[in-house]
Design a protein around this motif. Structure first.
Motif, short mmCIF file in Angstrom:
data_model
loop_
_atom_site.label_atom_id
_atom_site.label_comp_id
_atom_site.label_asym_id
_atom_site.label_seq_id
_atom_site.Cartn_x
_atom_site.Cartn_y
_atom_site.Cartn_z
N VAL A 140 0.84 -1.20 0.00
CA VAL A 140 0.00 0.00 0.00
C VAL A 140 0.87 1.25 0.00
N PHE A 141 1.90 1.25 0.82
CA PHE A 141 2.81 2.41 0.90
C PHE A 141 3.62 2.57 -0.39
N ILE A 142 3.91 1.46 -1.06
CA ILE A 142 4.64 1.55 -2.33
C ILE A 142 3.75 2.15 -3.42
N ALA A 143 2.46 1.79 -3.41
CA ALA A 143 1.53 2.23 -4.45
C ALA A 143 1.08 3.68 -4.29
N LEU A 144 1.10 4.21 -3.07
CA LEU A 144 0.59 5.55 -2.81
C LEU A 144 1.24 6.65 -3.64
N PRO A 145 2.57 6.74 -3.71
CA PRO A 145 3.18 7.86 -4.45
C PRO A 145 2.81 7.88 -5.94
N THR A 146 2.74 6.73 -6.57
CA THR A 146 2.47 6.65 -8.01
C THR A 146 1.02 6.34 -8.32
N GLN A 147 0.21 6.11 -7.28
CA GLN A 147 -1.20 5.75 -7.44
C GLN A 147 -1.37 4.53 -8.37
N SER A 148 -0.54 3.56 -8.14
CA SER A 148 -0.59 2.32 -8.94
C SER A 148 -1.64 1.38 -8.35
N TRP A 149 -2.89 1.77 -8.49
CA TRP A 149 -3.97 1.03 -7.84
C TRP A 149 -4.20 -0.33 -8.46
N LEU A 150 -4.08 -0.44 -9.76
CA LEU A 150 -4.27 -1.74 -10.40
C LEU A 150 -3.21 -2.73 -9.93
N TRP A 151 -1.98 -2.27 -9.84
CA TRP A 151 -0.90 -3.12 -9.33
C TRP A 151 -1.18 -3.53 -7.89
N LEU A 152 -1.68 -2.59 -7.09
CA LEU A 152 -1.94 -2.86 -5.68
C LEU A 152 -3.02 -3.93 -5.51
N ILE A 153 -4.12 -3.81 -6.24
CA ILE A 153 -5.17 -4.81 -6.06
C ILE A 153 -4.75 -6.15 -6.65
N SER A 154 -3.80 -6.11 -7.61
CA SER A 154 -3.28 -7.37 -8.14
C SER A 154 -2.47 -8.09 -7.05
N VAL A 155 -1.88 -7.33 -6.14
CA VAL A 155 -1.18 -7.93 -5.00
C VAL A 155 -2.17 -8.68 -4.12
N PHE A 156 -3.31 -8.02 -3.84
CA PHE A 156 -4.35 -8.68 -3.04
C PHE A 156 -4.88 -9.91 -3.77
N ASN A 157 -4.98 -9.83 -5.08
CA ASN A 157 -5.43 -10.98 -5.86
C ASN A 157 -4.42 -12.11 -5.79
N THR A 158 -3.14 -11.77 -5.81
CA THR A 158 -2.09 -12.78 -5.69
C THR A 158 -2.14 -13.46 -4.33
N ILE A 159 -2.41 -12.68 -3.30
CA ILE A 159 -2.52 -13.24 -1.96
C ILE A 159 -3.69 -14.22 -1.90
N GLN A 160 -4.83 -13.85 -2.49
CA GLN A 160 -5.99 -14.75 -2.44
C GLN A 160 -5.74 -16.02 -3.23
N VAL A 161 -5.02 -15.91 -4.33
CA VAL A 161 -4.68 -17.11 -5.10
C VAL A 161 -3.78 -18.02 -4.27
N THR A 162 -2.77 -17.43 -3.62
CA THR A 162 -1.86 -18.21 -2.77
C THR A 162 -2.62 -18.91 -1.65
N MET A 163 -3.52 -18.17 -1.01
CA MET A 163 -4.32 -18.76 0.06
C MET A 163 -5.23 -19.86 -0.46
N THR A 164 -5.77 -19.68 -1.66
CA THR A 164 -6.62 -20.71 -2.26
C THR A 164 -5.84 -22.00 -2.47
N VAL A 165 -4.58 -21.86 -2.89
CA VAL A 165 -3.76 -23.04 -3.16
C VAL A 165 -3.44 -23.80 -1.87
N ILE A 166 -3.12 -23.06 -0.80
CA ILE A 166 -2.64 -23.72 0.41
C ILE A 166 -3.72 -24.01 1.45
N LYS A 167 -4.88 -23.34 1.36
CA LYS A 167 -5.86 -23.47 2.45
C LYS A 167 -6.46 -24.88 2.55
N TYR A 168 -6.57 -25.59 1.41
CA TYR A 168 -7.17 -26.92 1.43
C TYR A 168 -6.20 -27.99 1.95
#
Length: 274
Positions: A140-168
């Motif tokens: 979040v702090f990395i994305a703030l200066p450049t307002q790279s919001w798409l990149w930021l939410i892609s990070v959250f998407n990557t986290i959810q994918v990782t959790m999907t893989v390991i949660k089961y």
């Protein structure tokens, strides 16, 4: 201006698949909740699965809601993938994510109020969750200066994918070591499987209509969500219906109650003797 469907029938099919996925995935949470309530026990449900699942759905909600409602993020998406591309998040995705966070949190609450046996949340899963949220906060702090919001939410998407893989994985190993699926609702799995198939079919419908597969790699998280869920759902079905069929685990507390009942019957029987 939002890109529209080229075919009205395909748009209808897209909506149908989307809401089938929504209802299947949403209802899939209830069999486990009702099973826990009926048994007044969460023995057999892996706690790591629930903890990881809460982080997975929370990050997925952030991704879906932001991409669906934020015009700034939508603009960045089209700048990257093409101005003729449709946004790969539908209303049913947002609705599902909100519902999933609430029901998963409630299941976690049940863990603290019902019989747990000797089960507990592992330090490994807690560490994974803490690292995931710390990484998200750092981004979040990395994305703030450049307002790279798409990149930021892609990070959250990557986290959810990782959790999907390991949660089961914890639940699958727990079933394997116990040689039983008792306490883990198969109804959850059957509905989850239906939702995964419908979700993937919805994405395919959009791609066919648009004549482009950007829908898949532009929202790789949603595609992987379906595929990973389907894979593990099939594994759980094999465990429940083939490998560990009719192999309930006898809990120590239940055994003690049964023995006490038998002893009481013997005492009663002896007292009736002349």
């Amino acid at each position: 201006m939002a890109t529209e469907f080229n075919s009205f029938p395909l748009e209808i099919v897209y909506e149908i698949f989307g809401w089938i996925a929504f209802f299947s995935w949403s209802i899939s949470f209830y069999p486990q909740v009702f099973l826990n309530f009926h048994r007044k026990s969460v023995v057999g449900l892996n706690f790591d699965f629930v903890v990881l699942n809460l982080t997975k759905h929370s990050t997925y909600l952030i991704y879906n809601a932001t991409l669906y409602f934020s015009s700034a993020v939508q603009t960045q998406y089209r700048d990257k993938y093409g101005h003729d591309e449709m946004i790969p998040v539908a209303a049913n995705d947002v609705a599902f994510s909100m519902h999933a966070v609430i029901l998963t949190a409630f299941t976690l609450f049940q863990i603290f109020i019902y019989e747990r046996g000797n089960q507990k949340i592992s330090k490994i899963s807690l560490t994974i969750v803490v690292v995931a949220w710390c990484a998200a906060a750092f981004c979040v702090f990395i994305a703030l200066p450049t307002q790279s919001w798409l990149w930021l939410i892609s990070v959250f998407n990557t986290i959810q994918v990782t959790m999907t893989v390991i949660k089961y994985i914890p639940q699958a190993f727990m079933n394997f070591f116990r040689k039983s699926t008792e306490g883990f609702s198969i109804g959850n799995i059957l509905l989850d499987f239906s939702g995964g198939v419908a979700n993937y079919a919805q994405m395919a419908t959009q791609s066919i209509d648009q004549g482009s597969w950007v829908n898949f790699y532009g929202n790789v998280g949603k595609a992987l969500l379906s595929l990973v869920s389907i894979f593990f759902d099939l594994l759980f079905m094999v465990q429940h219906y083939v490998l560990y069929r009719s192999k309930p685990v006898h809990h120590p507390s239940k055994v003690k109650v049964d023995e006490a009942n038998k002893e009481a019957l013997l005492v009663t029987s002896d007292s009736d003797l002349p």
